[in-house]
Write a protein that holds these residues in place. Structure first.
Motif, short mmCIF file in Angstrom:
data_model
loop_
_atom_site.label_atom_id
_atom_site.label_comp_id
_atom_site.label_asym_id
_atom_site.label_seq_id
_atom_site.Cartn_x
_atom_site.Cartn_y
_atom_site.Cartn_z
N THR A 92 47.43 34.16 40.06
CA THR A 92 46.83 35.48 39.87
C THR A 92 45.34 35.44 40.19
O THR A 92 44.80 36.35 40.84
CB THR A 92 47.04 35.98 38.42
OG1 THR A 92 48.44 36.16 38.19
CG2 THR A 92 46.32 37.30 38.18
N THR A 146 52.01 38.55 31.99
CA THR A 146 51.46 39.47 32.99
C THR A 146 50.41 40.42 32.44
O THR A 146 49.35 40.59 33.05
CB THR A 146 52.61 40.30 33.62
OG1 THR A 146 53.59 39.43 34.16
CG2 THR A 146 52.08 41.21 34.72
N GLN A 170 50.98 40.45 40.55
CA GLN A 170 51.26 39.80 39.26
C GLN A 170 52.73 39.88 38.88
O GLN A 170 53.34 38.88 38.46
CB GLN A 170 50.43 40.44 38.15
CG GLN A 170 49.00 39.95 38.08
CD GLN A 170 48.30 40.53 36.86
OE1 GLN A 170 47.91 41.70 36.85
NE2 GLN A 170 48.15 39.73 35.83
#
Length: 348
Positions: free
Chosen positions: A114, A201, A335
């Motif tokens: 990420t 997430t 993500q």
């Protein structure tokens, strides 16, 4: 005489603070009570989901009032922090073991990928180095808290910090509502994978709790464990970002003088959660104590979620430019795709 004047001034300041905070705090609690009552007839939705949705509806219509801002901010942040600490009293090492080594590897890979993807995409879209790093850290770790910790380490300007905090919160709100649906479609009734998707997430603790609450209490517990693992890596991320910025711009970072307070310690509620978890695992707290902690944690959580809904201003979605929104949505899609891919590859 001087002491009397000081005491009087202190009392006046205290009562003024209470007057400022009380309207928003009481409003959030009333929305939470209404949500609990409505949940009796709508058990599938649950009180937590109803609280945040009702908060959003009222906060953008009848209760859109600046007088509520201070109180709802306290409810959103402080009550949720206490809720997280008390949640630790209901978790043991056996609960953590459900995540396992694969869960830890998932968190590390999800965070690392990420960060890289957000930073590279930001630079491609011609955002500044600071804004790309703040976006990367905010999404990978814990939203606004991570951004506030990273900003002084990379000498980010207040304007850059404010813009990215807004963007990350908007993205988190969208994902908060979508992930339970995505989780149900992709994973069906599997608790662990849905917990990993949400806890691995979503940006802020509040968003994790709100999103997981839309499924069930077990998902809240496990999703929070994934989230706590991310937050515990905050200090490490801040250190790496600081070193990276120094290597990229050794001269400019040395000469920039942005007066900001450093804040790289772990949040107190993470420490509290871990301590309660350790105590509960070693001593095995009495059932009455665990039930009491669960009761207060639940009420703090629902009141905080109502406050989150009341504070969500839809106008902010339209204030940011198109480029900002495209950046945010792109990072969000990355993500979610990364999380689903890693969960599949690791066999969680």
């Amino acid at each position: 005489m001087n002491n009397l004047v000081k005491d009087t001034h202190t009392k006046q300041t205290y009562f003024t603070s209470v007057k400022v905070i009380l309207p928003g705090l009481l409003t959030a609690f009333i929305v939470a009570v209404i949500s609990k009552v409505v949940a009796i007839w709508l058990p599938t939705l649950g009180a937590a989901t109803i609280a945040i949705l009702l908060g959003i509806l009222l906060g953008n219509t009848f209760l859109k009032n600046p007088i509520l801002e201070k109180g709802t901010k306290i409810a959103e942040s402080k009550l949720l922090e206490f809720s997280v600490v008390l949640l630790g009293a209901t978790v043991t090492f056996q609960t953590i073991a459900q995540i396992g080594l694969k869960g830890g590897i998932f968190v590390l890979l999800q965070m690392g990928l990420t960060i890289v993807a957000s930073y590279v995409l930001g630079k491609k879209m011609q955002f500044s180095d600071n804004m790309s790093l703040l976006m990367a850290g905010g999404n990978a770790v814990c939203g606004s808290s991570a951004i506030a910790s990273i900003a002084p380490a990379i000498h980010a300007k207040e304007e850059e910090k404010g813009q990215i905090i807004t963007l990350v919160n908007l993205l988190g709100t969208i994902l908060m509502l979508l992930l339970p649906i995505i989780g149900a479609i992709v994973y069906g009734t599997d608790i662990l994978t849905k917990s990993a998707l949400i806890g691995g997430t979503l940006q802020s603790v509040g968003q994790v709790v709100a999103s997981a609450s839309m499924i069930n209490g077990q998902v809240v517990e496990l999703a929070m464990l994934f989230k706590i693992m991310r937050i515990m890596l905050l200090v490490f991320v801040v250190y790496l970002f600081s070193k990276f910025k120094q290597q990229q711009f050794p001269t400019s970072t040395a000469t920039e003088t942005v007066p900001q307070k450093k804040n790289t310690a772990l949040p107190w509620y993470v420490v509290g959660f871990v301590l309660f978890c350790i105590i509960n695992s070693l001593v095995h707290l009495p059932a009455e104590l665990s039930q009491t902690a669960h009761f207060f944690s639940g009420w703090f959580e629902i009141t905080a979620l109502a406050a989150i809904g009341l504070r969500l201003d839809f106008q902010k979605f339209f204030k940011e430019g198109k480029r900002f929104l495209i950046y945010g949505l792109s990072v969000g899609i990355i993500q979610v795709v990364l999380a689903i891919g890693l969960i599949f590859l690791l066999g969680l």
